[in-house]
Design a protein around this motif. Structure first.
Motif, PDB file in Angstrom:
ATOM      1  N   HIS A 145     -10.142  10.728   7.153  1.00 58.13           N
ATOM      2  CA  HIS A 145     -10.124  11.459   5.831  1.00 58.13           C
ATOM      3  C   HIS A 145      -9.133  12.313   5.742  1.00 58.13           C
ATOM      4  N   SER A 146      -8.913  12.748   4.319  1.00 55.28           N
ATOM      5  CA  SER A 146      -7.424  13.641   4.188  1.00 55.28           C
ATOM      6  C   SER A 146      -7.750  15.079   4.712  1.00 55.28           C
ATOM      7  N   GLU A 186      -9.006   3.656   8.077  1.00 58.17           N
ATOM      8  CA  GLU A 186      -8.389   4.208   6.956  1.00 58.17           C
ATOM      9  C   GLU A 186      -7.116   5.182   7.561  1.00 58.17           C
ATOM     10  N   ASN A 188      -4.370   5.920   7.143  1.00 53.58           N
ATOM     11  CA  ASN A 188      -3.309   6.488   6.053  1.00 53.58           C
ATOM     12  C   ASN A 188      -3.965   6.997   4.915  1.00 53.58           C
ATOM     13  N   THR A 189      -5.166   7.778   5.081  1.00 57.22           N
ATOM     14  CA  THR A 189      -5.658   8.609   4.088  1.00 57.22           C
ATOM     15  C   THR A 189      -5.506  10.165   4.660  1.00 57.22           C
ATOM     16  N   SER A 190      -4.971  10.157   5.862  1.00 56.23           N
ATOM     17  CA  SER A 190      -4.801  11.439   6.372  1.00 56.23           C
ATOM     18  C   SER A 190      -3.532  12.023   6.118  1.00 56.23           C
ATOM     19  N   SER A 191      -3.354  13.588   6.575  1.00 60.32           N
ATOM     20  CA  SER A 191      -2.256  13.868   6.531  1.00 60.32           C
ATOM     21  C   SER A 191      -1.531  14.125   7.964  1.00 60.32           C
ATOM     22  N   CYS A 220      -5.536   0.158   7.805  1.00 58.51           N
ATOM     23  CA  CYS A 220      -4.920   1.069   6.686  1.00 58.51           C
ATOM     24  C   CYS A 220      -5.138   0.365   5.599  1.00 58.51           C
ATOM     25  N   TRP A 243      -7.069  11.292  -6.294  1.00 62.69           N
ATOM     26  CA  TRP A 243      -7.390  12.401  -5.410  1.00 62.69           C
ATOM     27  C   TRP A 243      -8.206  13.417  -5.699  1.00 62.69           C
ATOM     28  N   TYR A 248     -10.088   8.948  -2.125  1.00 61.77           N
ATOM     29  CA  TYR A 248      -9.094   9.257  -0.981  1.00 61.77           C
ATOM     30  C   TYR A 248      -7.663   8.903  -1.404  1.00 61.77           C
ATOM     31  N   HIS A 249      -6.573   9.481  -0.729  1.00 62.59           N
ATOM     32  CA  HIS A 249      -5.432   9.500  -1.127  1.00 62.59           C
ATOM     33  C   HIS A 249      -4.629   8.452  -0.056  1.00 62.59           C
ATOM     34  N   ARG A 251      -1.675   7.005   1.644  1.00 60.49           N
ATOM     35  CA  ARG A 251      -0.028   7.079   2.050  1.00 60.49           C
ATOM     36  C   ARG A 251       0.675   6.166   2.638  1.00 60.49           C
TER      37      ARG A 251
END
Length: 282
Positions: A145-146, A186, A188-191, A220, A243, A248-249, A251
């Protein structure tokens, strides 16, 4: 694996983990069958030809209930068997071992003529646990998660890496170690995409190589941009407002990871209907 949410990427990966480790599970069951045979032989039954685990357990239960002496022999052999379960078998729960050990002590110190009925609860529970041939869980899912940080990733995957090392060290000659499947859901929802890039492509974490029997699979979602018109000007909105509202965002994958992406796609109309129906049934 790139695909829409709800297409069962997690279920697919979990099934892969079961299939790739099916040989290890069968070896665990074979080891349990051998242990149950030793328990029966120790109780005076003699050689054992039965191979069905349930039948062996029922036979041991009958022997233990026959007399106090038989119960002592069964309990002692059972504790010995459960104290040295080799991987991929899972060690017996300590609390259950301690309770069964206390029952054995009580049986040994009590009236040898009296019945053992009512004094075998923990021992029978331990016997049932052994009969399940429980193995190490080789599927570990990390729900990304983000707000996830590299420290969170380290804490989450540490048990999986420790399990992989244990299985690799204990595997007998001629057998490949059980694979531990680390599933990044998921992703590609993380930084912290750089951490996942190191795990997947470099097969290391913080510069330390991963055990050879760790398999990394990531899921993803497709990254999309939304074209909107404002004051007569077209512009791209990266879903930042969604977001902020709690969604969720997603990327875009960096090039190195996009190059190894496999498109899972989306469910068809009939598949989606079946998927929703099954979920409602659950």
């Amino acid at each position: 694996i790139e695909g829409e949410t709800g297409v069962s990427k997690t279920a697919l990966t979990r099934m892969y983990a079961l299939l790739v480790n099916s040989g290890a599970r069968e070896r665990a069951r074979a080891a349990v069958r051998a242990s149950l045979g030793v328990i029966l032989e120790a109780s005076g039954v003699g050689s054992v030809d039965e191979t069905d685990l349930a039948a062996l357990i029922n036979q041991i239960r009958g022997v233990a209930a026959a007399s106090r002496v038989a119960a002592v022999l069964v309990a002692a052999a059972l504790l010995d068997a459960c104290a040295s379960i080799p991987p991929p078998g899972l060690p017996a729960p300590r609390e259950l071992l301690e309770a069964a050990g206390a029952e054995l002590t009580a049986l040994q110190e009590g009236d040898q003529v009296a019945s053992a009925e009512g004094q075998l609860e923990a021992m029978l529970a331990l016997l049932d646990w052994l009969g399940q041939a429980t193995v190490h869980d080789c599927f570990v899912a990390l729900n990304v998660h983000s707000a996830l940080t590299p420290q969170d990733v380290r804490k989450s995957i540490a048990p999986a890496l420790a399990t992989a090392c244990t299985l690799a060290a204990a595997e007998p000659p001629g057998h490949s170690a059980s694979s531990v499947i680390l599933f990044l859901d998921e992703m590609n929802t993380s930084s912290c995409m750089g951490v996942f890039k190191e795990l997947i492509l470099d097969r290391s974490f913080d510069g330390v190589p991963l055990p050879g029997n760790v398999v990394i699979i990531a899921a993803c979602n497709p990254a999309r941009s939304l074209t909107i018109q404002s004051a007569g000007v077209l512009r791209q909105d990266d879903y930042g407002r969604d977001w902020a509202l709690g969604h969720y965002h997603v990327r875009a994958l960096p090039g190195s990871l996009a190059a190894i992406k496999w498109s899972f796609g989306a469910l068809g109309a009939d598949q989606e209907l079946e998927f929703v129906s099954r979920r409602l049934e659950q």
